[in-house]
Structures are given as structure tokens and as C-alpha cells.
Motif scaffolding. Structure first.
Motif, short mmCIF file in Angstrom:
data_model
loop_
_atom_site.label_atom_id
_atom_site.label_comp_id
_atom_site.label_asym_id
_atom_site.label_seq_id
_atom_site.Cartn_x
_atom_site.Cartn_y
_atom_site.Cartn_z
N GLN A 2 -4.26 13.11 -43.73
CA GLN A 2 -5.05 12.99 -42.52
C GLN A 2 -4.44 13.80 -41.38
OE1 GLN A 2 -5.55 8.98 -41.22
NE2 GLN A 2 -7.19 9.46 -39.79
N LYS A 3 -5.31 14.48 -40.65
CA LYS A 3 -4.84 15.29 -39.52
C LYS A 3 -4.37 14.40 -38.38
CE LYS A 3 -5.78 19.76 -40.41
NZ LYS A 3 -4.86 20.87 -40.20
N ALA A 4 -3.29 14.83 -37.71
CA ALA A 4 -2.79 14.09 -36.55
C ALA A 4 -3.83 14.11 -35.44
CB ALA A 4 -1.49 14.71 -36.08
N LYS A 5 -3.90 13.03 -34.71
CA LYS A 5 -4.92 12.89 -33.66
C LYS A 5 -4.34 12.95 -32.24
CE LYS A 5 -8.07 10.19 -36.56
NZ LYS A 5 -8.75 8.87 -36.73
N THR A 6 -3.09 12.58 -32.08
CA THR A 6 -2.51 12.53 -30.73
C THR A 6 -1.07 13.03 -30.75
OG1 THR A 6 -3.85 10.57 -30.21
CG2 THR A 6 -2.06 11.10 -28.70
N LEU A 7 -0.76 13.90 -29.80
CA LEU A 7 0.62 14.34 -29.56
C LEU A 7 1.03 13.84 -28.20
CD1 LEU A 7 2.14 17.85 -30.17
CD2 LEU A 7 2.38 16.76 -27.93
N THR A 8 2.17 13.14 -28.15
CA THR A 8 2.66 12.58 -26.88
C THR A 8 4.07 13.08 -26.61
OG1 THR A 8 1.34 10.57 -27.20
CG2 THR A 8 3.14 10.47 -25.59
N ILE A 9 4.27 13.66 -25.44
CA ILE A 9 5.61 13.98 -24.96
C ILE A 9 6.03 12.84 -24.05
CG2 ILE A 9 7.02 15.61 -23.63
CD1 ILE A 9 5.01 17.79 -24.39
N GLU A 10 7.18 12.23 -24.36
CA GLU A 10 7.59 11.01 -23.67
C GLU A 10 8.94 11.18 -22.99
OE1 GLU A 10 9.02 7.30 -25.91
OE2 GLU A 10 6.90 6.85 -25.49
N ARG A 11 8.94 11.06 -21.67
CA ARG A 11 10.15 11.06 -20.83
C ARG A 11 11.06 12.25 -21.15
NH1 ARG A 11 11.32 6.02 -18.36
NH2 ARG A 11 12.74 7.35 -17.17
N LEU A 12 10.50 13.44 -21.13
CA LEU A 12 11.25 14.65 -21.44
C LEU A 12 12.08 15.10 -20.24
CD1 LEU A 12 11.75 17.06 -23.44
CD2 LEU A 12 9.84 18.21 -22.29
N ASN A 13 13.37 15.33 -20.49
CA ASN A 13 14.26 15.90 -19.48
C ASN A 13 14.96 17.12 -20.08
OD1 ASN A 13 14.65 14.09 -16.87
ND2 ASN A 13 14.33 12.71 -18.61
N VAL A 14 14.89 18.23 -19.37
CA VAL A 14 15.54 19.46 -19.79
C VAL A 14 16.54 19.86 -18.71
CG1 VAL A 14 15.22 21.92 -20.32
CG2 VAL A 14 13.58 20.23 -21.17
N VAL A 15 17.76 20.15 -19.14
CA VAL A 15 18.86 20.32 -18.19
C VAL A 15 19.60 21.62 -18.48
CG1 VAL A 15 21.05 19.33 -17.38
CG2 VAL A 15 19.15 17.83 -17.96
N TRP A 16 20.01 22.28 -17.42
CA TRP A 16 20.91 23.44 -17.53
C TRP A 16 22.25 23.04 -16.93
CZ3 TRP A 16 21.62 27.75 -13.56
CH2 TRP A 16 22.52 28.72 -14.05
N PRO A 17 23.24 22.68 -17.76
CA PRO A 17 24.57 22.31 -17.24
C PRO A 17 25.24 23.54 -16.64
CG PRO A 17 24.27 21.62 -19.54
CD PRO A 17 23.17 22.58 -19.21
N HIS A 18 25.76 23.38 -15.44
CA HIS A 18 26.35 24.55 -14.76
C HIS A 18 27.54 24.11 -13.94
CE1 HIS A 18 26.51 28.51 -12.96
NE2 HIS A 18 26.38 28.01 -11.75
N ARG A 19 28.73 24.52 -14.38
CA ARG A 19 29.98 24.20 -13.68
C ARG A 19 30.08 22.71 -13.39
NH1 ARG A 19 30.47 29.41 -9.54
NH2 ARG A 19 30.50 31.00 -11.19
#
Length: 262
Positions: A2-19
Motif C-alpha cells: 500500500q502506498k504511503a498516505k501521509t508524511l510528517t516532519i516532527e520537531r525538526l532542528n538543524v544546527v551549524w555548530p560553530h566555535r
């Protein structure tokens, strides 16, 4: 299956650590995409749109990390490696950079088909059918071409064909018309709209162009400084934008058409 019906991105955090401190490029972002709908992710340059897609698929640039968050398919968490090319296909803004210059279109198609686990005996027929479906004339000839022998519009059509070959139910399209001339842009947008409707794909389209939003999307998520600041149906976004960032985007779009006849 069966084909997927829903894609959910949940509480995504993307970080660039710098010094001694870190820059949060995406901040607690959550959204859902349903099969058969087009959700536009919009915002000014640097607002975090492309980083959201890259973070969800675990294809972030070196030194940038996903510090938290997950992607759910019909409620089940799936890692980025399990999403790419199987559940989520991608169409990028610069198609020429997405192709190996020493491999033909047929080579690229066969690689996608291997990932999709298509019967090798069906490879040629499936590839030619997909090339024809996206409007490429003489698919057999196109299959033997290399990237340097093709226009940007042709390469973008091949990239969309490869997305179809993957069989993925969801498509992330990151500024898919940016580097194309206006006529080719319009044709690619028409193609994406048609394929989404006929195949029931769920498409997340990343763009700063509100004309693209008006043409394709049913819902809109507006980003500013790495966070979603407004989400609403497309008609509401244009008629009654609530957040200052949304109002600026709509005003800039409308200003382009000031003085034109109705």
C-alpha cells in the motif's frame, strides 16, 4: 504494498555548530504532507527552506547536523536513508549539477530502477515510458544522451522522469524552475501539476516565487529565521496574510504586476 498516505516532519532542528556557539538553521519545525496535495514551503532566501528538506532526508552539508526531530510515514518513524529514493523522490533547482557528466540518461535511469527494485527485464520499457510521460520527444534517443548534450529544460524533465521511476509517493521539489527561462518554467510547472494530480503524489515544493505558489499549491507554510510562522490554504495566504513575513512576500509578488491590465 500500500502506498504511503501521509508524511510528517516532527520537531525538526538543524544546527551549524560553530566555535563557542551554534546557529539553529531550522527551529522546531513540524508539518504534514498528504498524498495528492501540493504544500508550498516559502520564505525569503536564507529562511531555512532548503535546509528543512535536507534535514528531513539526512543530506545536510558537511558540518551541519540534525540535532533533533524525525520523519514519520503514516505514523511510523523512518530514517533519512529509508526515505531517499524510495518514499521521497527529489527534483533540484539546478538539474545540470545533479547528473554525472560521464553517464548517459539511461545509466541514471537504471540506477534509479535498481534502488526501486524494478525487474531488470522491465528496465528499458519503464525508462522509455517515463521519458515519454514527461514530454521528452524520441525517448530512445534521449536515453543515449549525456548531460552536456541536453538543455536545462530537458534535464529537468529527465529528473522528474527519474522521480516517477522511483515509484516514491512523495516528491520534494526545491526551486525546480529557478534556472530555466520563462517559457520552460511554465511548461515544467504544468507538468508537475498534471503528474501530481494524475499520480496522486504528495509534493512539497520549496520556492520564493509566489506565482509558483498560486499555480501549484493547495496549502502554504511560510518560513522566517528557520521557523514556520504561518500555515494556511493558498487562498487565505493571498487574501488575508497574517504574519508580516507573509505580507511582505505577497506584497512583493503583487508589486511585480502593478499597472498590468486585468
Amino acid at each position: 504494498m500500500q502506498k504511503a498516505k501521509t508524511l510528517t516532519i516532527e520537531r525538526l532542528n538543524v544546527v551549524w555548530p560553530h566555535r563557542d556557539h551554534s546557529h539553529r538553521l531550522v527551529r522546531d519545525l513540524s508539518l504534514s504532507l498528504r498524498a495528492g496535495e501540493v504544500l508550498a514551503l516559502v520564505g525569503a532566501s536564507g529562511s531555512g527552506k532548503s535546509m528543512t528538506c535536507a534535514g528531513a532526508l539526512d543530506v545536510l552539508p558537511p558540518g551541519v547536523i540534525r540535532s533533533s526531530g524525525r520523519v514519520l510515514i503514516d505514523g511510523q518513524a523512518v530514517p533519512g536513508a529509508g526515505l531517499r529514493g524510495r518514499i521521497v523522490a527529489t527534483v533540484l533547482q539546478n538539474p545540470r549539477s545533479a547528473f554525472n557528466p560521464v553517464r548517459s540518461m539511461a545509466d541514471h535511469a537504471r540506477e534509479v530502477l535498481r534502488v526501486a527494485r524494478i525487474d531488470p527485464a522491465m528496465d528499458s520499457a519503464a525508462m522509455l515510458d517515463a521519458f515519454a510521460e514527461v514530454g521528452l520527444d524520441d525517448p530512445a534517443h534521449v536515453a543515449g544522451l549525456y548531460p552536456f548534450e541536453m538543455s536545462g529544460g530537458m534535464l529537468q524533465r529527465v529528473m522528474i522522469a527519474l522521480a516517477l521511476l522511483s515509484g516514491a509517493p512523495f516528491l520534494f521539489a526545491d526551486e525546480p524552475t529557478t534556472d530555466l527561462d520563462l517559457l520552460v518554467q511554465a511548461r515544467i510547472l504544468d507538468l508537475l501539476a498534471d503528474l501530481t494530480a494524475r499520480r496522486g503524489l504528495g509534493m512539497l515544493i520549496v520556492t520564493h516565487d509566489m506565482g509558483v505558489v498560486a499555480r501549484l499549491a493547495q496549502r502554504v507554510a511560510v518560513m522566517e529565521a528557520g521557523a514556520i510562522v504561518e500555515m494556511a490554504p493558498v487562498a487565505q495566504i493571498f487574501a488575508a496574510p497574517a504574519h508580516p513575513a507573509t505580507r511582505e512576500l505577497v506584497a512583493a509578488h503583487l508589486k511585480l504586476y502593478e499597472g498590468e491590465p486585468a
